[in-house]
Design a protein around this motif. Sequence first.
Motif, PDB file in Angstrom:
ATOM      1  N   ALA A  72       0.831  -1.202   0.000  1.00 44.75           N
ATOM      2  CA  ALA A  72       0.000   0.000   0.000  1.00 44.75           C
ATOM      3  C   ALA A  72       0.868   1.256   0.000  1.00 44.75           C
ATOM      4  CB  ALA A  72      -0.927   0.007   1.212  1.00 44.75           C
ATOM      5  N   TYR A  73       1.966   1.242   0.754  1.00 44.03           N
ATOM      6  CA  TYR A  73       2.871   2.387   0.786  1.00 44.03           C
ATOM      7  C   TYR A  73       3.514   2.604  -0.583  1.00 44.03           C
ATOM      8  CZ  TYR A  73       2.645   2.918   5.894  1.00 44.03           C
ATOM      9  OH  TYR A  73       2.224   3.160   7.186  1.00 44.03           O
ATOM     10  N   VAL A  74       3.885   1.517  -1.235  1.00 48.49           N
ATOM     11  CA  VAL A  74       4.492   1.620  -2.564  1.00 48.49           C
ATOM     12  C   VAL A  74       3.479   2.200  -3.554  1.00 48.49           C
ATOM     13  CG1 VAL A  74       5.494   0.347  -4.491  1.00 48.49           C
ATOM     14  CG2 VAL A  74       6.116  -0.260  -2.142  1.00 48.49           C
ATOM     15  N   LYS A  75       2.234   1.771  -3.464  1.00 53.34           N
ATOM     16  CA  LYS A  75       1.198   2.308  -4.346  1.00 53.34           C
ATOM     17  C   LYS A  75       1.031   3.807  -4.122  1.00 53.34           C
ATOM     18  CE  LYS A  75      -1.499  -1.951  -4.861  1.00 53.34           C
ATOM     19  NZ  LYS A  75      -2.782  -2.642  -4.522  1.00 53.34           N
ATOM     20  N   MET A  76       1.068   4.242  -2.856  1.00 51.85           N
ATOM     21  CA  MET A  76       0.970   5.674  -2.582  1.00 51.85           C
ATOM     22  C   MET A  76       2.145   6.419  -3.210  1.00 51.85           C
ATOM     23  SD  MET A  76      -0.633   6.383   1.205  1.00 51.85           S
ATOM     24  CE  MET A  76       0.565   5.458   2.151  1.00 51.85           C
ATOM     25  N   ALA A  77       3.339   5.840  -3.134  1.00 55.91           N
ATOM     26  CA  ALA A  77       4.520   6.468  -3.735  1.00 55.91           C
ATOM     27  C   ALA A  77       4.353   6.586  -5.248  1.00 55.91           C
ATOM     28  CB  ALA A  77       5.767   5.659  -3.391  1.00 55.91           C
ATOM     29  N   GLN A  78       3.803   5.555  -5.871  1.00 59.62           N
ATOM     30  CA  GLN A  78       3.574   5.583  -7.315  1.00 59.62           C
ATOM     31  C   GLN A  78       2.596   6.698  -7.698  1.00 59.62           C
ATOM     32  OE1 GLN A  78       2.900   0.984  -7.192  1.00 59.62           O
ATOM     33  NE2 GLN A  78       3.164   1.517  -9.354  1.00 59.62           N
ATOM     34  N   LEU A  79       1.518   6.814  -6.936  1.00 58.86           N
ATOM     35  CA  LEU A  79       0.513   7.839  -7.205  1.00 58.86           C
ATOM     36  C   LEU A  79       1.055   9.234  -6.933  1.00 58.86           C
ATOM     37  CD1 LEU A  79      -2.485   5.965  -5.588  1.00 58.86           C
ATOM     38  CD2 LEU A  79      -2.393   6.671  -7.989  1.00 58.86           C
ATOM     39  N   PHE A  80       1.776   9.374  -5.820  1.00 57.42           N
ATOM     40  CA  PHE A  80       2.310  10.681  -5.418  1.00 57.42           C
ATOM     41  C   PHE A  80       3.275  11.226  -6.464  1.00 57.42           C
ATOM     42  CE2 PHE A  80       5.489  13.216  -3.011  1.00 57.42           C
ATOM     43  CZ  PHE A  80       4.639  14.194  -2.505  1.00 57.42           C
ATOM     44  N   LEU A  81       4.197  10.393  -6.914  1.00 54.28           N
ATOM     45  CA  LEU A  81       5.190  10.866  -7.880  1.00 54.28           C
ATOM     46  C   LEU A  81       4.535  11.206  -9.211  1.00 54.28           C
ATOM     47  CD1 LEU A  81       8.118  11.544  -8.328  1.00 54.28           C
ATOM     48  CD2 LEU A  81       8.542   9.151  -8.961  1.00 54.28           C
ATOM     49  N   HIS A  82       3.535  10.417  -9.598  1.00 53.66           N
ATOM     50  CA  HIS A  82       2.832  10.749 -10.849  1.00 53.66           C
ATOM     51  C   HIS A  82       2.142  12.096 -10.755  1.00 53.66           C
ATOM     52  CE1 HIS A  82       0.351  10.594 -14.404  1.00 53.66           C
ATOM     53  NE2 HIS A  82      -0.649  10.985 -13.629  1.00 53.66           N
ATOM     54  N   LYS A  83       1.386  12.307  -9.685  1.00 52.52           N
ATOM     55  CA  LYS A  83       0.598  13.528  -9.568  1.00 52.52           C
ATOM     56  C   LYS A  83       1.486  14.768  -9.525  1.00 52.52           C
ATOM     57  CE  LYS A  83      -3.433  11.331  -7.518  1.00 52.52           C
ATOM     58  NZ  LYS A  83      -4.322  11.646  -8.665  1.00 52.52           N
ATOM     59  N   MET A  84       2.618  14.658  -8.859  1.00 48.14           N
ATOM     60  CA  MET A  84       3.510  15.813  -8.743  1.00 48.14           C
ATOM     61  C   MET A  84       4.325  16.037 -10.010  1.00 48.14           C
ATOM     62  SD  MET A  84       3.062  17.177  -5.695  1.00 48.14           S
ATOM     63  CE  MET A  84       4.490  17.788  -4.782  1.00 48.14           C
ATOM     64  N   SER A  85       4.734  14.970 -10.688  1.00 47.42           N
ATOM     65  CA  SER A  85       5.579  15.126 -11.871  1.00 47.42           C
ATOM     66  C   SER A  85       4.776  15.360 -13.140  1.00 47.42           C
ATOM     67  CB  SER A  85       6.480  13.896 -12.047  1.00 47.42           C
ATOM     68  OG  SER A  85       5.710  12.724 -12.231  1.00 47.42           O
ATOM     69  N   ASN A  86       3.454  15.138 -13.081  1.00 46.93           N
ATOM     70  CA  ASN A  86       2.594  15.371 -14.237  1.00 46.93           C
ATOM     71  C   ASN A  86       1.563  16.464 -14.007  1.00 46.93           C
ATOM     72  OD1 ASN A  86       3.003  13.205 -16.562  1.00 46.93           O
ATOM     73  ND2 ASN A  86       3.375  12.170 -14.616  1.00 46.93           N
TER      74      ASN A  86
END
Length: 287
Positions: A72-86
């Motif tokens: 779940a933490y890894v999924k949050m990291a995936q979502l967080f980096l996408h939202k901030m970098s895109n």
Amino acid sequence: MSLEFSENLVKETVSNINAVNFPAAIKDLPSDNNDNACFIEGEQAIPVDMLPQSWQDIYTGKSNTKLSDSPAYVKMAQLFLHKMSNGDVDLFNESKNSAHLKPAFCEIFGSLAWEALEFYGEDFKVEKYPDFDLIEKEISVEKDYSERKKIVDISKALFEEFGYDLPASFYHVHLAPIYRKEVSEIRPLRFSEPDKNNARAWDASLHGQKVFPIQLTVQSISSKHGFFQEHGCGCNHAMTRVGSTDSAFDYQIRPEMRTTWIRDFIWTIWYEYAFFKFTPVTRFLIS
């Protein structure tokens, strides 16, 4: 400000950022239009193999962490980096008038998000957490040992409550008063020479307590040891003693909401860590 001026400003900003040589991986992250897009519950996310190495290690079980739900933490990291970098934020999703600013946002905050994830990917490692027994031994020579021990006891109780599901820096900021001349001393973290190197992570943990059930838990535990926690927008941090007219109170997170509040807290400290360098600061707030 004219649109032409704004666009020129964005181009100049992006050019200056590129010159700083941010991690090359940021420039290679997939965009919204990428054919190899990754999705988590219908939302686009960064693939695991594009995360900082520490998060890839958490995903594969190579990292020395004890997260209760590491996927779940890894999924949050995936979502967080996408939202901030895109630039997947309301500023651009709800207003076409801001579209010309998106390239600069993605370049800047994609890099800051990467920094945040790099830090917390390491901060969740077991060896980063405080050794409470050693700390108690170190402060045993202090004249006000009993007061300092209360601060340690608060941090120990918080660890018993949340364990390794909150990062090490969360516990270190609550231990910080034992290293001050007086445990109730107010420290402006950004402007304090002894604290400024930790200010970014510590302030993120304090701001993360805008997730109110987490703050209530902290204050409840603190009150039982005779203290309340103080934190202001000048990055002020202190433990204030409970007064004679105050009393301890008991608060417990509802079990069915525990996972939600912890995830909210983690998400919040990540963007607070990322936005730390963009927060306007002034010594006027602490004078």
